[in-house]
Scaffold this motif. Structure first.
Motif, PDB file in Angstrom:
ATOM      1  N   TRP A  84       1.045  -1.308   0.293  1.00 57.31           N
ATOM      2  CA  TRP A  84      -0.185  -0.223   0.132  1.00 57.31           C
ATOM      3  C   TRP A  84       0.880   0.883   0.127  1.00 57.31           C
ATOM      4  O   TRP A  84       1.746   1.419   0.541  1.00 57.31           O
ATOM      5  N   ALA A  85       0.407   2.228  -0.590  1.00 58.20           N
ATOM      6  CA  ALA A  85       1.552   3.149  -0.746  1.00 58.20           C
ATOM      7  C   ALA A  85       0.385   4.744  -1.067  1.00 58.20           C
ATOM      8  O   ALA A  85      -0.763   4.804  -0.940  1.00 58.20           O
ATOM      9  N   CYS A  86       0.846   6.110  -0.771  1.00 59.49           N
ATOM     10  CA  CYS A  86       0.454   7.303  -1.214  1.00 59.49           C
ATOM     11  C   CYS A  86       0.994   8.383  -1.708  1.00 59.49           C
ATOM     12  O   CYS A  86       1.877   8.478  -1.537  1.00 59.49           O
ATOM     13  N   ASN A  87       0.683   8.936  -1.884  1.00 58.68           N
ATOM     14  CA  ASN A  87       0.475  10.291  -2.881  1.00 58.68           C
ATOM     15  C   ASN A  87       0.008  11.296  -2.762  1.00 58.68           C
ATOM     16  O   ASN A  87      -1.045  11.060  -3.372  1.00 58.68           O
ATOM     17  N   PHE A  88       0.509  11.979  -2.773  1.00 59.76           N
ATOM     18  CA  PHE A  88       0.125  13.505  -2.431  1.00 59.76           C
ATOM     19  C   PHE A  88       0.587  14.368  -3.425  1.00 59.76           C
ATOM     20  O   PHE A  88      -0.004  15.645  -3.716  1.00 59.76           O
ATOM     21  N   HIS A  89       1.750  14.914  -3.313  1.00 58.01           N
ATOM     22  CA  HIS A  89       2.341  15.587  -4.580  1.00 58.01           C
ATOM     23  C   HIS A  89       2.731  14.522  -5.866  1.00 58.01           C
ATOM     24  O   HIS A  89       3.419  13.432  -5.748  1.00 58.01           O
ATOM     25  N   VAL A  90       3.533  15.412  -6.473  1.00 57.89           N
ATOM     26  CA  VAL A  90       4.233  14.921  -8.072  1.00 57.89           C
ATOM     27  C   VAL A  90       5.047  16.101  -8.313  1.00 57.89           C
ATOM     28  O   VAL A  90       5.215  17.636  -7.460  1.00 57.89           O
ATOM     29  N   GLY A  91       6.644  15.459  -8.811  1.00 59.40           N
ATOM     30  CA  GLY A  91       7.473  16.404  -9.255  1.00 59.40           C
ATOM     31  C   GLY A  91       7.872  16.308  -8.186  1.00 59.40           C
ATOM     32  O   GLY A  91       8.043  16.154  -7.164  1.00 59.40           O
ATOM     33  N   CYS A  92       9.475  16.375  -8.758  1.00 60.85           N
ATOM     34  CA  CYS A  92      10.982  16.653  -7.514  1.00 60.85           C
ATOM     35  C   CYS A  92      11.479  17.101  -8.431  1.00 60.85           C
ATOM     36  O   CYS A  92      12.104  16.942  -8.929  1.00 60.85           O
ATOM     37  N   PRO A  93      12.313  18.232  -7.092  1.00 53.48           N
ATOM     38  CA  PRO A  93      14.118  19.001  -7.427  1.00 53.48           C
ATOM     39  C   PRO A  93      14.968  18.639  -7.773  1.00 53.48           C
ATOM     40  O   PRO A  93      16.056  18.656  -7.345  1.00 53.48           O
ATOM     41  N   VAL A  94      15.357  17.618  -6.512  1.00 51.69           N
ATOM     42  CA  VAL A  94      15.823  16.351  -6.085  1.00 51.69           C
ATOM     43  C   VAL A  94      16.969  16.181  -7.338  1.00 51.69           C
ATOM     44  O   VAL A  94      18.484  15.854  -7.150  1.00 51.69           O
ATOM     45  N   GLY A 132       8.089  14.081 -14.433  1.00 48.00           N
ATOM     46  CA  GLY A 132       9.129  14.120 -14.157  1.00 48.00           C
ATOM     47  C   GLY A 132       9.346  16.048 -14.335  1.00 48.00           C
ATOM     48  O   GLY A 132      10.379  16.203 -13.609  1.00 48.00           O
ATOM     49  N   SER A 133       8.810  17.218 -13.662  1.00 46.18           N
ATOM     50  CA  SER A 133       9.039  17.842 -13.036  1.00 46.18           C
ATOM     51  C   SER A 133       9.729  18.388 -12.521  1.00 46.18           C
ATOM     52  O   SER A 133       9.798  18.048 -11.215  1.00 46.18           O
ATOM     53  N   ASN A 134       9.997  19.158 -11.789  1.00 44.33           N
ATOM     54  CA  ASN A 134      11.520  19.546 -11.071  1.00 44.33           C
ATOM     55  C   ASN A 134      10.247  20.154  -9.577  1.00 44.33           C
ATOM     56  O   ASN A 134      11.009  20.616  -8.839  1.00 44.33           O
ATOM     57  N   GLU A 135       9.051  21.150 -10.816  1.00 47.46           N
ATOM     58  CA  GLU A 135       7.864  21.678  -9.655  1.00 47.46           C
ATOM     59  C   GLU A 135       7.620  20.365  -8.807  1.00 47.46           C
ATOM     60  O   GLU A 135       7.064  20.197  -9.561  1.00 47.46           O
ATOM     61  N   THR A 152       5.955   9.213  -6.224  1.00 49.16           N
ATOM     62  CA  THR A 152       5.870  10.077  -7.135  1.00 49.16           C
ATOM     63  C   THR A 152       7.008  11.578  -6.569  1.00 49.16           C
ATOM     64  O   THR A 152       7.431  12.754  -7.371  1.00 49.16           O
ATOM     65  N   THR A 153       7.502  11.994  -5.304  1.00 53.22           N
ATOM     66  CA  THR A 153       8.217  12.574  -5.101  1.00 53.22           C
ATOM     67  C   THR A 153       9.062  12.156  -3.666  1.00 53.22           C
ATOM     68  O   THR A 153       8.613  11.397  -2.895  1.00 53.22           O
ATOM     69  N   ASP A 154       9.506  13.190  -2.651  1.00 52.66           N
ATOM     70  CA  ASP A 154      10.321  12.455  -1.934  1.00 52.66           C
ATOM     71  C   ASP A 154       9.435  13.442  -0.955  1.00 52.66           C
ATOM     72  O   ASP A 154       9.781  14.714  -0.591  1.00 52.66           O
ATOM     73  N   PRO A 155       8.208  12.608   0.043  1.00 55.56           N
ATOM     74  CA  PRO A 155       7.604  12.681   1.112  1.00 55.56           C
ATOM     75  C   PRO A 155       8.436  14.411   1.856  1.00 55.56           C
ATOM     76  O   PRO A 155       7.429  14.664   3.390  1.00 55.56           O
ATOM     77  N   MET A 156       9.405  13.983   2.256  1.00 55.71           N
ATOM     78  CA  MET A 156       9.939  14.534   3.465  1.00 55.71           C
ATOM     79  C   MET A 156      11.025  15.870   3.110  1.00 55.71           C
ATOM     80  O   MET A 156      11.634  16.744   3.865  1.00 55.71           O
ATOM     81  N   LEU A 157      10.954  16.371   1.466  1.00 54.65           N
ATOM     82  CA  LEU A 157      11.121  17.600   1.349  1.00 54.65           C
ATOM     83  C   LEU A 157      10.035  18.815   2.377  1.00 54.65           C
ATOM     84  O   LEU A 157       9.479  18.589   2.653  1.00 54.65           O
ATOM     85  N   GLU A 158      10.927  19.869   2.108  1.00 53.36           N
ATOM     86  CA  GLU A 158      10.257  20.990   3.299  1.00 53.36           C
ATOM     87  C   GLU A 158       8.942  21.019   2.809  1.00 53.36           C
ATOM     88  O   GLU A 158       7.718  21.350   3.692  1.00 53.36           O
TER      89      GLU A 158
END
Length: 273
Positions: free
Chosen positions: A24-34, A51-54, A92-98
């Motif tokens: 089971w997984a959860c995605n709230f956001h898409v995109g990643c600036p890493v 694939g967006s950095n935003e 779909t992103t890093d959940p620990m980004l600010e």
């Protein structure tokens, strides 16, 4: 018995290779600036969508409050399964980004209140400053319900906007010493020496490893087999729990059934081991 399938706006059951990481997984956001050069979201079939950095909240959510409202509803509708297997954040992103932290912490608190274990995967360590001083004691009370995972490749130059691998290893050590469950995603394997080094350096404070190859990359079979053998030798001394992904074992022509018992299968549950 056929596994339950669910595809909500926030919570869902992953398929394909992602299913080797979580039921089971959860995605709230898409995109990643890493900006990881090997990222499957930037290079694969999801490139145009993810694939967006935003970093953006998924279009199905009006705002963060609405996202949490939907999340809580979906969690309660699948509560028994989630209590059994836990919930992974996120693909779909890093959940620990600010920018993601407020909704990540809110979701974790809801999970705790409903006895749902949480599995985090991140390349960030900046959040540890706030975690230590603002939420540390509260989370320590639930340390058996959360597992902090870090992607470790040994190649900072391929992860330009992430915390360094050394910083991730240090964060893992601190969390483990505090009593939290820790795990590592050794994926993708950029080269065998670096990946082995990541495992060796964390073997005393990492509870579980998931090891996978880079999609589309060709590896020398003899070197891949030797890589697995070296990890198994280390496994004998450190008693580390390892999951080799299917694609890796297939490339090495290794039968999972022939691996030693400390090599777990995809159903291994870090919370009930």
């Amino acid at each position: 018995m056929k596994e339950k399938e669910f595809n909500g706006d926030a919570i869902y059951t992953p398929k394909g290779k992602a299913a080797e990481y979580a039921r089971w997984a959860c995605n709230f956001h898409v995109g990643c600036p890493v900006g990881c050069l090997y990222c499957y979201n930037k290079n694969g079939r999801f490139k145009k969508v993810l694939g967006s950095n935003e970093v953006k909240l998924k279009k199905c959510f009006r705002n963060e409050s609405h996202a949490i409202e939907v999340f809580e509803m979906e969690l309660r509708n699948n509560l028994q399964e989630l209590q059994k297997y836990g919930l992974f954040l996120s693909f779909t992103t890093d959940p620990m980004l600010e920018i993601c932290l407020s909704i990540t912490w809110a979701a974790i608190r809801i999970c705790f209140n409903n006895q749902v274990p949480v599995i985090i995967l991140t390349k960030c360590t900046d959040w540890m400053r706030y975690f230590k001083y603002e939420t540390y004691s509260k989370f320590l009370e639930k340390k058996n319900k959360i597992a902090f995972g870090f992607t470790l490749t040994g190649h900072d130059e391929l992860e330009p906007n992430a915390s360094t691998n050394a910083e991730r290893i240090n964060a893992m050590r601190k969390l483990h010493e505090a009593g939290f469950k820790t795990w590592a995603s050794i994926e993708p394997v950029i080269d065998f020496e670096s990946s082995y080094k990541m495992i060796y350096e964390t073997k005393l404070f990492c509870d579980h490893y998931k090891i996978g190859l880079e999609s589309g990359k060709k590896y020398e079979k003899d070197k891949l087999i030797r890589f697995v053998e070296n990890i198994l030798i280390l496994n004998q001394f450190a008693e580390i729990l390892i999951y080799f992904k299917d694609s890796l074992l297939n490339a090495a022509n290794i039968d999972r059934a022939e691996l030693p018992k400390l090599c777990v299968d995809r159903d291994y549950n870090i919370f009930y081991s």
